[in-house]
Design a protein around this motif. Structure first.
Motif, PDB file in Angstrom:
ATOM      1  N   GLU A 109       0.835  -1.205   0.000  1.00  0.00           N
ATOM      2  CA  GLU A 109       0.000   0.000   0.000  1.00  0.00           C
ATOM      3  C   GLU A 109       0.864   1.248   0.000  1.00  0.00           C
ATOM      4  O   GLU A 109       1.898   1.310   0.674  1.00  0.00           O
ATOM      5  CB  GLU A 109      -0.913   0.019   1.226  1.00  0.00           C
ATOM      6  N   GLY A 149      -1.964  -1.371  -3.477  1.00  0.00           N
ATOM      7  CA  GLY A 149      -3.070  -0.441  -3.320  1.00  0.00           C
ATOM      8  C   GLY A 149      -2.545   0.974  -3.220  1.00  0.00           C
ATOM      9  O   GLY A 149      -1.534   1.238  -2.566  1.00  0.00           O
ATOM     10  N   GLU A 173      -4.158  -1.460  -7.701  1.00  0.00           N
ATOM     11  CA  GLU A 173      -5.597  -1.321  -7.442  1.00  0.00           C
ATOM     12  C   GLU A 173      -5.816  -0.156  -6.481  1.00  0.00           C
ATOM     13  O   GLU A 173      -4.906   0.237  -5.742  1.00  0.00           O
ATOM     14  CB  GLU A 173      -6.134  -2.635  -6.842  1.00  0.00           C
ATOM     15  N   ASN A 174      -7.000   0.403  -6.501  1.00  0.00           N
ATOM     16  CA  ASN A 174      -7.366   1.418  -5.527  1.00  0.00           C
ATOM     17  C   ASN A 174      -7.394   0.805  -4.124  1.00  0.00           C
ATOM     18  O   ASN A 174      -7.924  -0.287  -3.936  1.00  0.00           O
ATOM     19  CB  ASN A 174      -8.742   1.989  -5.886  1.00  0.00           C
ATOM     20  N   GLU A 175      -6.837   1.521  -3.148  1.00  0.00           N
ATOM     21  CA  GLU A 175      -6.731   0.961  -1.797  1.00  0.00           C
ATOM     22  C   GLU A 175      -8.096   0.696  -1.164  1.00  0.00           C
ATOM     23  O   GLU A 175      -8.269  -0.271  -0.425  1.00  0.00           O
ATOM     24  CB  GLU A 175      -5.919   1.897  -0.890  1.00  0.00           C
ATOM     25  N   LEU A 212      -9.382  -2.577  -2.336  1.00  0.00           N
ATOM     26  CA  LEU A 212      -8.690  -3.692  -1.687  1.00  0.00           C
ATOM     27  C   LEU A 212      -9.183  -3.880  -0.252  1.00  0.00           C
ATOM     28  O   LEU A 212      -9.328  -5.010   0.218  1.00  0.00           O
ATOM     29  CB  LEU A 212      -7.176  -3.457  -1.695  1.00  0.00           C
ATOM     30  N   ALA A 238      -6.222  -2.801   3.480  1.00  0.00           N
ATOM     31  CA  ALA A 238      -5.862  -2.673   2.060  1.00  0.00           C
ATOM     32  C   ALA A 238      -4.758  -3.656   1.668  1.00  0.00           C
ATOM     33  O   ALA A 238      -4.832  -4.277   0.601  1.00  0.00           O
ATOM     34  CB  ALA A 238      -5.431  -1.237   1.747  1.00  0.00           C
ATOM     35  N   GLY A 290      -4.904  -6.747  -0.940  1.00  0.00           N
ATOM     36  CA  GLY A 290      -3.937  -6.917  -2.021  1.00  0.00           C
ATOM     37  C   GLY A 290      -3.357  -8.318  -2.067  1.00  0.00           C
ATOM     38  O   GLY A 290      -3.227  -8.921  -3.136  1.00  0.00           O
TER      39      GLY A 290
END
Length: 407
Positions: A84, A147, A189-191, A194, A377, A381
């Motif tokens: 993250e 993330g 990916e967007n946190e 996740l 997050a 992930g």
């Protein structure tokens, strides 16, 4: 892998997912649950054992006839790595196939004082340390999912806009690949998405229709419906923090005025609770330590802290009510810093939810607090990285070294 294994991989996947979602099962029970013959179920279990992905786990109790041996997921062979990038930290975690933590690292930082390249350098170093930890225990990393806070162009793995990071058009995926040269898949990916994936526990019927709201400096989250993450038309769903809730209010990092995160994010709480030189506002202090100090002050009855918590809780409830009116989830799961202060925040959040939702009894939506802390997050992930194995277990090489029961 031989072609026969590839043909059987869908059924291998079914067996592995059934064990993940429903827990240990006998071969006979697996056959019944999945509509397979007992012979087919036994063959599939044997192949998964050869791959080091399942193992025998005692004897089935309470059944009719001769008791069968239970089979469960053996998580030791492979790990997924989650990472993250956030305003106050970079972090990593490695989870094995059964969801156990194998390694975990976190580094506090102030992203505003660093360039994007410097932040990526620091995260890459944490990933390398995590990878080394995984290999030290004899497991194999199968993927990395990162993330990041902000609007992500998923197709290009570019952070298009990171308001709180101060980033724009940063190629996160390419930057990390160049630094790591990893031999396994890397995704971005967007946190908030996740965090939502981490909360939607497979096999738990109460967690298949939820709204996850993740609070740190910014506020984001994810929508899970029928156990599936809803991404929206172009993948930008879940930017809850940028709902306008206070027209004419404070300016947000995104440039607009009155966004939800300006009144419900961690920065809003700290501004209300502490002077600029208060140690609790030092970016070098870990988020866990900050939250612990705020809880301590509140428990001691500090009036400024209590007033700040009530103010933020009210705004969290206002936003939660807006989202509940639109989506009517079974539960709103509050994650990130919201969860760390759950005991302090819950009464006013529930009061505002009840007042703001049109449907009786808040439409049946309950308020829950995540138990994952600030790891939601990165756990999400790691779970995404492990999906490749659940999709096709034959991606994993046979693990003869596990026969003796050690890594």
């Amino acid at each position: 892998m031989q072609g026969g294994s590839r043909v059987r991989s869908p059924n291998l996947s079914l067996v592995l997912r059934q064990l993940r979602d429903q827990g240990p099962r006998s071969r006979a029970r697996l056959a019944t649950d999945l509509g397979l013959t007992r012979s087919a179920a036994s063959t599939l279990v044997a192949e998964l054992e050869e791959l080091g992905l399942v193992r025998t786990a005692g004897v089935e109790r309470g059944g009719v006839g001769r008791p069968g041996s239970l089979v469960e997921i053996d998580g030791r062979a492979v790990c997924g790595i989650g990472a993250e990038i956030n305003v106050n930290h970079v972090s990593t975690i490695a989870l094995d196939l059964s969801g156990q933590v194998v390694a975990e690292h976190r580094l506090a930082l102030d992203a505003h004082r660093l360039t994007a390249d410097e932040v990526l350098d620091k995260l890459a170093e944490l990933v390398r340390r995590t990878d080394a930890d995984v290999r030290t225990v004899g497991a194999t990393p199968v993927g990395l999912t990162v993330g990041v806070a902000g609007l992500l162009d998923s197709a290009r793995e570019v952070l298009a806009v990171g308001p709180n990071l101060g980033w724009r058009d940063v190629p996160v995926g390419a930057g990390l690949r160049a630094r790591l040269g990893a031999a396994y898949p890397l995704g971005v990916e967007n946190e908030g998405n996740l965090a939502a994936i981490a909360e939607a526990v497979p096999g738990d019927a109460t967690r298949q229709d939820i709204l996850v709201i993740f609070g740190e400096v910014g506020v984001g989250g994810g929508i899970v419906a029928g156990g599936r993450l809803l991404r929206g038309h172009q993948g930008y769903a879940g930017e809850f923090g940028h709902m306008i809730v206070e027209p004419g209010g404070r300016r947000c990092g995104c440039g607009r005025v009155g966004c939800w995160e300006t009144v419900a994010g961690l920065r809003a709480l700290l501004d209300a609770a502490a002077d600029p030189d208060d140690p609790v506002r030092d970016p070098a202090l870990s988020l866990d330590d900050r939250i612990a100090e705020i809880n301590r002050r509140a428990d001691l009855g500090d009036t400024r802290t209590r007033a700040a918590l009530d103010q933020v809780a009210g705004w969290i409830g206002v936003g939660a009510a807006l989202l509940t009116n639109a989506l009517n989830p079974a539960a709103i799961v509050l994650s990130g810093y919201f969860a760390g202060l759950g005991q302090q925040l819950r009464p006013l959040i529930e009061e505002q939810l009840q007042a703001g939702v049109l449907a009786p009894y808040s439409g049946g939506t309950r308020v829950e607090f995540s138990t994952l802390g600030f790891t939601a997050a990165v756990r999400g992930g790691a779970a995404v990285a492990l999906e490749a194995v659940f999709d096709d277990p034959t991606l994993v090489a046979p693990r003869a070294a596990l026969v003796g029961g050690t890594r």
